[in-house]
Design an enzyme around this catalytic site. Sequence first.
Site, PDB file in Angstrom:
ATOM      1  N   ARG A   1      -0.494  -5.530   7.679  1.00 47.38           N
ATOM      2  CA  ARG A   1      -0.309  -3.819   7.684  1.00 47.38           C
ATOM      3  C   ARG A   1      -1.077  -3.232   7.174  1.00 47.38           C
ATOM      4  NH1 ARG A   1       5.714  -3.495   4.628  1.00 47.38           N
ATOM      5  NH2 ARG A   1       4.737  -1.514   4.167  1.00 47.38           N
TER       6      ARG A   1
ATOM      7  N   LYS B   1      11.568  -7.652  -1.295  1.00 48.43           N
ATOM      8  CA  LYS B   1      12.661  -7.351  -0.746  1.00 48.43           C
ATOM      9  C   LYS B   1      12.840  -7.865   0.586  1.00 48.43           C
ATOM     10  CE  LYS B   1      11.856  -2.939  -1.381  1.00 48.43           C
ATOM     11  NZ  LYS B   1      10.570  -2.880  -1.934  1.00 48.43           N
TER      12      LYS B   1
ATOM     13  N   ARG C   1       0.898   3.288  -3.190  1.00 52.23           N
ATOM     14  CA  ARG C   1       2.331   3.047  -2.982  1.00 52.23           C
ATOM     15  C   ARG C   1       3.121   2.666  -4.160  1.00 52.23           C
ATOM     16  NH1 ARG C   1       1.507  -1.308   1.337  1.00 52.23           N
ATOM     17  NH2 ARG C   1       3.963  -1.549   1.217  1.00 52.23           N
TER      18      ARG C   1
END
Length: 222
Positions: A160, A13, A171
Amino acid sequence: MRIILFGPPGSGKGTQAKLLAEKFRIPHISTGDLLRAAVTQQTPIGLKAKGYLDAGALVPDDVMIGLIREVVTGGVAKEGFILDGFPRTIPQAEALDRLFLEIGIRLDAVISLRVEHDEVLRRLTDRRVCRSCGRIFSSGQLLKDAPAKCPNCGGELFQRSDDTLATAKKRLDVYLRDTKPIKEYYRRTGRFTQIDGMRGVTHVFDEVVEILRKAKSSPRPV
Ligand code: AMP
């Protein structure tokens, strides 16, 4: 052009949103990026959100809905936007619809990127992000021996903190439980297209652009 990019974490995305933002000159609104900036700046939202981000959990709906209202009603998103990472729950999707109705705007497309679960975990743990331009790379795209510099701008690359395997799995579970059901919500409204996100960046981008071209030439009521 008002677009929602939808899909599991690591489905591309962010990568696609950045390319679309350049092509159509509209803002890329990533709620993840907004939250990470808020955490760094230690704003009230950042202080509230930090623990959720670290744990790979969702930040509560009321916080997220307040944040997106501020962004969408602010000047930045006047000419359109690409939403990346919002909505992530059905109440968020419902609140977004109410917000659009209130300010009189319509979505052009909701595009979902389908990626297999193993590939999601592989991509997340392999991902590196540029601290300066925000571009996303897989470690395989980077020179093994050279210091980790962004091929686009020379900026510093980092991993990250929520891209570790354990947090990535969490997640993905959260996505399957809370976020994936939104697909049915948008499918019912007829603006939803799912595409194969397993392919390379350019292939996916070309298909997204084609979907948007069609959506623009035959506007649908929302
Ligand atoms: P992302 O950069 O989109 O992967 O988001 C990183 C993290 O930010 C997520 O794991 C959540 O903790 C938080 N987050 C981003 N967007 C949302 C949202 N719409 N609702 C709740 N939490 C979010």
